[in-house]
Write an enzyme that holds these catalytic residues in place. Structure first.
Site, PDB file in Angstrom:
ATOM      1  N   ARG A  60      18.649 -32.358  19.567  1.00 46.50           N
ATOM      2  CA  ARG A  60      19.061 -31.346  18.581  1.00 46.50           C
ATOM      3  C   ARG A  60      18.961 -31.925  17.173  1.00 46.50           C
ATOM      4  O   ARG A  60      18.590 -31.243  16.229  1.00 46.50           O
ATOM      5  CB  ARG A  60      20.489 -30.852  18.844  1.00 46.50           C
ATOM      6  CG  ARG A  60      21.031 -30.037  17.678  1.00 46.50           C
ATOM      7  CD  ARG A  60      22.270 -29.201  17.953  1.00 46.50           C
ATOM      8  NE  ARG A  60      23.230 -29.818  18.829  1.00 46.50           N
ATOM      9  CZ  ARG A  60      24.065 -30.805  18.500  1.00 46.50           C
ATOM     10  NH1 ARG A  60      24.069 -31.317  17.284  1.00 46.50           N
ATOM     11  NH2 ARG A  60      24.895 -31.306  19.386  1.00 46.50           N
ATOM     12  N   TYR A 112      12.970  -9.303   3.014  1.00 41.94           N
ATOM     13  CA  TYR A 112      12.687  -9.099   4.441  1.00 41.94           C
ATOM     14  C   TYR A 112      13.885  -8.417   5.118  1.00 41.94           C
ATOM     15  O   TYR A 112      15.041  -8.793   4.866  1.00 41.94           O
ATOM     16  CB  TYR A 112      12.391 -10.465   5.080  1.00 41.94           C
ATOM     17  CG  TYR A 112      12.251 -10.443   6.573  1.00 41.94           C
ATOM     18  CD1 TYR A 112      11.158  -9.839   7.177  1.00 41.94           C
ATOM     19  CD2 TYR A 112      13.223 -11.016   7.388  1.00 41.94           C
ATOM     20  CE1 TYR A 112      11.034  -9.811   8.559  1.00 41.94           C
ATOM     21  CE2 TYR A 112      13.107 -11.000   8.771  1.00 41.94           C
ATOM     22  CZ  TYR A 112      12.006 -10.386   9.351  1.00 41.94           C
ATOM     23  OH  TYR A 112      11.889 -10.362  10.706  1.00 41.94           O
ATOM     24  N   LYS A 209       4.764 -16.843  11.592  1.00 47.51           N
ATOM     25  CA  LYS A 209       3.702 -16.059  10.968  1.00 47.51           C
ATOM     26  C   LYS A 209       2.462 -16.932  10.704  1.00 47.51           C
ATOM     27  O   LYS A 209       1.894 -17.440  11.637  1.00 47.51           O
ATOM     28  CB  LYS A 209       4.253 -15.407   9.701  1.00 47.51           C
ATOM     29  CG  LYS A 209       5.674 -14.811   9.854  1.00 47.51           C
ATOM     30  CD  LYS A 209       5.736 -13.601  10.766  1.00 47.51           C
ATOM     31  CE  LYS A 209       7.160 -13.175  11.130  1.00 47.51           C
ATOM     32  NZ  LYS A 209       8.074 -12.947  10.021  1.00 47.51           N
TER      33      LYS A 209
HETATM   34  C1  LIG Z   1       9.465 -12.837   9.797  1.00 42.78           C
HETATM   35  C2  LIG Z   1      10.063 -13.176   8.508  1.00 42.78           C
HETATM   36  C3  LIG Z   1      11.302 -13.827   8.441  1.00 42.78           C
HETATM   37  C4  LIG Z   1      12.113 -14.145   9.671  1.00 42.78           C
HETATM   38  O1  LIG Z   1      11.451 -15.023  10.524  1.00 42.78           O
HETATM   39  P1  LIG Z   1      11.693 -15.102  12.118  1.00 42.78           P
HETATM   40  O2  LIG Z   1      10.803 -16.209  12.539  1.00 42.78           O
HETATM   41  O3  LIG Z   1      11.311 -13.772  12.692  1.00 42.78           O
HETATM   42  O4  LIG Z   1      13.149 -15.380  12.320  1.00 42.78           O
HETATM   43  C5  LIG Z   1      11.791 -14.155   7.190  1.00 42.78           C
HETATM   44  N1  LIG Z   1      11.111 -13.849   6.069  1.00 42.78           N
HETATM   45  C6  LIG Z   1       9.921 -13.220   6.095  1.00 42.78           C
HETATM   46  C7  LIG Z   1       9.224 -12.908   4.812  1.00 42.78           C
HETATM   47  C8  LIG Z   1       9.361 -12.858   7.311  1.00 42.78           C
HETATM   48  O5  LIG Z   1       8.180 -12.220   7.331  1.00 42.78           O
END
Ligand SMILES: *Cc1c(COP(=O)(O)O)cnc(C)c1O
Length: 394
Positions: A60, A112, A209
């Site tokens: 962790r 977001y 992403k």
């Molecule tokens: C998807 C996203 C998040 C959150 O990320 P997760 O991996 O889904 O927890 C935060 N900020 C932006 C701009 C995003 O596109």
């Protein structure tokens, strides 16, 4: 002439970013000299004796695969270090853990959806003091900054409206007000924007992403500009149990190797699609920082090294029209999320931003006829043809 991306301050021998991403941890395996980095799933590690532990003790707290990914992203962002988390929201939670319930936090009014939901509910429960501000409204921003803020959160381009804010101006104003700044750089990645170079103290990502880039992990990371901030972030992530899984870090590092060429190709596709859409008679307006019609085209040119591969557009009509475009569209997958090799399409009001109240959505300007596209790596002619067919149905 071949364009060379700017070298990272921290990358070995100051090679170009693309080289640093491709080479991160390659050929460094201390055990068997494997070229690709090994995967360490072990939750625990041997101590030398009862008083001496090695560099790694418990999964962790520290893990070689998380460290490798963190080091690679920190080098690209020109940061000192940080921590790899289990999601983008865990990265945001790590930052928030550094503040007390009475510390004033300023967030973008159009951030977001998940960030908006977390901050709204922490505020309502008395666990944080948050004000949502339109950061392009200088009067509103200055008023918030005069109320003893401890953290200014920045997200640019915004999701889904692709509004930009001026990172350099905002972070210098925050600094003058005694607040730290953190920028959510998920949409552009260090391949297109470097918030720490523009004055931010921290930068975070949903590595889910573009950084991973293949829609097959959930992950995040947060990078600090200074060693002190980096250590504090890593301390809180370990303390609260927000660190990420080794396999996800290993996959995200594999994805990071192709970030620059993916971004180049996806951005070229996005520009072609945005230009096509902006001439279509069924389209009200296109929101893409690479179009001269974008209200902040100049800022995009100055602050970003490219417009990125996310775009949004409003169709003429309302919810029903948007629905008919999205129902049965070929090639573009109807799904939330973004940044993968495949193109994704969504209707933010009902999908990605349904966690926001209707009032908050109206306030932010997210209408029912808005459609968002994460432009993928398919052949651009196929992408345009699929959109053409979908728009011809309305
Ligand atoms: C998807 C996203 C998040 C959150 O990320 P997760 O991996 O889904 O927890 C935060 N900020 C932006 C701009 C995003 O596109």
């Amino acid at each position: 002439m071949v364009k060379r991306s700017k070298p990272s301050k921290h990358s070995p021998n100051a090679v170009a970013d693309r080289t640093a991403a491709v080479q991160a941890e390659i050929g460094k395996d201390p055990a068997y000299a494997s070229v690709s980095p090994p995967l360490y799933l072990s939750s625990t590690y041997l101590w030398d004796d009862i008083e001496t532990k090695g560099a790694y003790d418990y999964g962790r707290t520290v893990n070689p695969n998380r460290d490798a990914l963190c080091k690679a992203i920190a080098a690209l962002e020109n940061g000192a270090g940080g921590v790899v988390t289990s999601s983008g929201m865990a990265a945001i939670s790590t930052v928030l853990a550094m503040f007390t319930a009475s510390d004033h936090i300023i967030a973008p009014h159009d951030c977001y959806g998940g960030t908006h939901r977390l901050l709204t509910h922490l505020h309502a429960a008395g666990k944080a003091r948050v004000s949502f501000v339109d950061q392009n409204n200088a009067g509103a921003l200055d008023a918030a900054l005069s109320d003893n803020p401890k953290l200014l959160m920045i997200e640019t381009p915004s999701n889904p409206l692709m509004r930009l804010v001026d990172i350099r101006t905002l972070s210098s104003k925050a600094k003058a007000a005694g607040a730290l700044t953190v920028c959510d750089n998920t949409f552009l990645t260090p391949a297109r924007q470097k918030p720490l170079d523009l004055g931010c103290d921290m930068v975070l990502h949903s590595t889910t992403k573009y950084i991973n880039g293949h829609s097959d992990i959930i992950g995040g990371c947060v990078i600090g500009k200074t060693p002190e901030l980096s250590e504090s972030l890593a301390w809180w992530a370990n303390c609260a149990g927000l660190t990420g899984a080794p396999l996800d870090a290993w996959l995200a590092l594999r994805g990071l190797r192709t970030l620059h060429i993916r971004m180049d190709a996806q951005e070229a596709n996005a520009l072609a699609l945005a230009q096509y859409l902006s001439k279509h008679k069924a389209v009200e307006r296109v929101l893409y920082p690479g179009l001269k019609s974008h209200p902040q085209y100049k800022l995009a040119k100055a602050q970003q090294s490219g417009p990125g591969a996310m775009l949004a557009f409003e169709v003429k009509g309302g919810l029903e029209t948007a629905k008919s475009v999205l129902s049965g569209i070929d090639l573009f997958q109807l799904a939330a999320s973004l940044g993968g090799t495949e193109s994704l399409i969504c209707q933010p009001a009902l999908m990605t931003h349904r966690g926001m109240s209707e009032d908050a959505r109206a306030e932010a300007g997210i209408k029912d006829n808005l459609i968002r596209i994460s432009v993928g790596l398919e052949d651009p002619a196929d992408q345009i043809r699929a959109i053409e067919v979908a728009l011809s149905k309305i």
